[in-house]
Design a protein around this motif. Structure first.
Motif, PDB file in Angstrom:
ATOM      1  N   UNK A   1       0.839  -1.193   0.000  1.00 25.68           N
ATOM      2  CA  UNK A   1       0.000   0.000   0.000  1.00 25.68           C
ATOM      3  C   UNK A   1       0.877   1.247   0.000  1.00 25.68           C
ATOM      4  N   UNK A   2       0.840   1.961  -1.121  1.00 22.31           N
ATOM      5  CA  UNK A   2       1.678   3.146  -1.286  1.00 22.31           C
ATOM      6  C   UNK A   2       0.783   4.374  -1.378  1.00 22.31           C
ATOM      7  N   UNK A   3       1.098   5.368  -0.566  1.00 24.38           N
ATOM      8  CA  UNK A   3       0.327   6.601  -0.549  1.00 24.38           C
ATOM      9  C   UNK A   3       1.216   7.725  -1.083  1.00 24.38           C
ATOM     10  N   UNK A   4       0.753   8.357  -2.152  1.00 24.48           N
ATOM     11  CA  UNK A   4       1.473   9.478  -2.761  1.00 24.48           C
ATOM     12  C   UNK A   4       0.782  10.767  -2.340  1.00 24.48           C
ATOM     13  N   UNK A   5       1.485  11.613  -1.612  1.00 21.67           N
ATOM     14  CA  UNK A   5       0.937  12.915  -1.224  1.00 21.67           C
ATOM     15  C   UNK A   5       1.496  13.953  -2.187  1.00 21.67           C
ATOM     16  N   UNK A   6       0.636  14.398  -3.093  1.00 16.59           N
ATOM     17  CA  UNK A   6       1.058  15.294  -4.172  1.00 16.59           C
ATOM     18  C   UNK A   6       1.187  14.513  -5.457  1.00 16.59           C
ATOM     19  N   UNK A   7       0.116  14.478  -6.254  1.00 18.78           N
ATOM     20  CA  UNK A   7       0.089  13.604  -7.435  1.00 18.78           C
ATOM     21  C   UNK A   7       0.459  14.376  -8.700  1.00 18.78           C
ATOM     22  N   UNK A   8       1.513  15.190  -8.600  1.00 18.68           N
ATOM     23  CA  UNK A   8       1.980  15.958  -9.749  1.00 18.68           C
ATOM     24  C   UNK A   8       3.058  15.233 -10.520  1.00 18.68           C
TER      25      UNK A   8
ATOM     26  N   UNK B   1       0.969  -3.958  -6.215  1.00 21.26           N
ATOM     27  CA  UNK B   1       0.914  -2.816  -5.305  1.00 21.26           C
ATOM     28  C   UNK B   1      -0.351  -2.012  -5.573  1.00 21.26           C
ATOM     29  N   UNK B   2      -0.791  -1.302  -4.573  1.00 19.13           N
ATOM     30  CA  UNK B   2      -1.932  -0.414  -4.731  1.00 19.13           C
ATOM     31  C   UNK B   2      -1.485   0.991  -4.376  1.00 19.13           C
ATOM     32  N   UNK B   3      -1.745   1.931  -5.265  1.00 20.06           N
ATOM     33  CA  UNK B   3      -1.290   3.303  -5.083  1.00 20.06           C
ATOM     34  C   UNK B   3      -2.480   4.205  -4.791  1.00 20.06           C
ATOM     35  N   UNK B   4      -2.407   4.877  -3.654  1.00 18.63           N
ATOM     36  CA  UNK B   4      -3.439   5.816  -3.228  1.00 18.63           C
ATOM     37  C   UNK B   4      -2.909   7.243  -3.394  1.00 18.63           C
TER      38      UNK B   4
ATOM     39  N   UNK C   1       4.516   7.055  -9.051  1.00 22.11           N
ATOM     40  CA  UNK C   1       3.380   6.134  -9.001  1.00 22.11           C
ATOM     41  C   UNK C   1       3.324   5.260 -10.252  1.00 22.11           C
ATOM     42  N   UNK C   2       3.477   5.868 -11.421  1.00 24.63           N
ATOM     43  CA  UNK C   2       3.426   5.099 -12.670  1.00 24.63           C
ATOM     44  C   UNK C   2       4.523   4.049 -12.728  1.00 24.63           C
ATOM     45  N   UNK C   3       5.735   4.441 -12.364  1.00 21.77           N
ATOM     46  CA  UNK C   3       6.861   3.505 -12.443  1.00 21.77           C
ATOM     47  C   UNK C   3       6.748   2.383 -11.415  1.00 21.77           C
ATOM     48  N   UNK C   4       6.305   2.714 -10.211  1.00 22.23           N
ATOM     49  CA  UNK C   4       6.164   1.685  -9.180  1.00 22.23           C
ATOM     50  C   UNK C   4       5.095   0.676  -9.588  1.00 22.23           C
ATOM     51  N   UNK C   5       3.980   1.170 -10.117  1.00 19.03           N
ATOM     52  CA  UNK C   5       2.920   0.259 -10.550  1.00 19.03           C
ATOM     53  C   UNK C   5       3.387  -0.635 -11.690  1.00 19.03           C
TER      54      UNK C   5
END
Length: 284
Positions: free
Chosen positions: A4-11, A28-31, A18-22
């Protein structure tokens, strides 16, 4: 496992991570967490994130990536560390490191924080600016790694290696000093070159018609977000002022050479500076 990965600031940076990790880590699940609802909706539509979330959800995180302006990061990081579990990692990606490291130096969960700066980006911002493989072959500066729990730093380094990054370790003060020269000064130069041209060339059509690739590439960074860069210059004020003094001294010297018809000196200044090609070729 990091699931579970949380990205604060989706710029740009947060979204590209997020794109590369997925892409690299199946399952993985990206929030996404962002002050802008429009940004969150765009990130969902573009597949940058899987779900929206809030700061209250961070107790479910395995990894939190803080990708917001550096002044906001300094304020928010202690609260994030208060919320996460003992097994989660928080990493920030800001362009200044001294202030954020100082903000949590005595926090009970300092071991859960990794201060890093991936040297990558473009002049664009927002979720639509996110691109895959942005970090391939790019350097990732990690500061105060010894203060991060070994198991957590190991997980992080393995992940960022998977994204194609090269790790380099540095103390926060050295990072901020060096980055002022190779990044912050470049942005100031671009902004002020753009300002100079706008002020002197009142006819926008003339700028458009006469601007060649040299001007376009030099002024490219002037399209960057002022909301992101103003706090960077504020946090790194002392180093930025030092770099500007050096830069202005060189500009003044070059101007004096031209005024004095010393074009042999002009030639030598440029010839000596051509050495930068060898340095940059080594980086590539």
């Amino acid at each position: 496992m990091i699931q579970n990965i949380y990205i604060i600031g989706v710029g740009l940076i947060g979204g590209s991570l997020a794109l590369d990790i997925k892409h690299k880590r199946q399952g993985v699940k990206v929030f996404g967490i962002d002050q802008s609802e429009d940004h969150l909706n765009q990130a969902l539509e573009l597949g940058v994130i899987d779900e929206k979330a809030t700061l209250d959800d961070l107790d479910q995180a395995d990894l939190v990536i803080l990708a917001i302006p550096v002044d906001a990061s300094v304020q928010l990081l202690p609260k994030i560390l208060d919320t996460i579990t003992d097994f989660a990692l928080v990493a920030d990606v800001g362009s200044t490191k001294a202030d954020i490291c100082k903000a949590v130096e005595n926090h009970p969960k300092r071991r859960n924080f990794l201060a890093m700066h991936p040297i990558a980006g473009t002049e664009f911002s927002g979720p639509k600016a996110a691109i895959k493989d942005l970090f391939q072959y790019k350097t990732n500066i990690i500061c105060e790694v010894e203060k991060t729990a070994f198991k957590l730093q190991e997980k992080a380094v393995n992940l960022f290696n998977d994204l194609g990054m090269r790790m380099r370790y540095m103390n926060p003060e050295s990072h901020d000093k060096h980055i002022a020269y190779v990044s912050h000064l470049s942005h100031i130069s671009a902004f002020m070159l753009g300002k100079t041209v706008i002020e002197k060339e009142k006819n926008e059509r003339d700028i458009f018609d006469m601007a060649g690739s040299g001007f376009e590439s030099t002024v490219r960074l002037a399209k960057s977000s002022p909301a992101m860069w103003t706090p960077i210059f504020k946090q790194n004020k002392a180093n930025v002022v030092d770099t500007l003094e050096d830069y202005i001294a060189n500009l003044t010297h070059f101007k004096t050479l031209i005024e004095n018809d010393d074009f042999e000196g002009v030639y030598n200044e440029m010839k000596d500076t051509n050495y930068i090609k060898q340095i940059l070729n080594g980086i590539q």
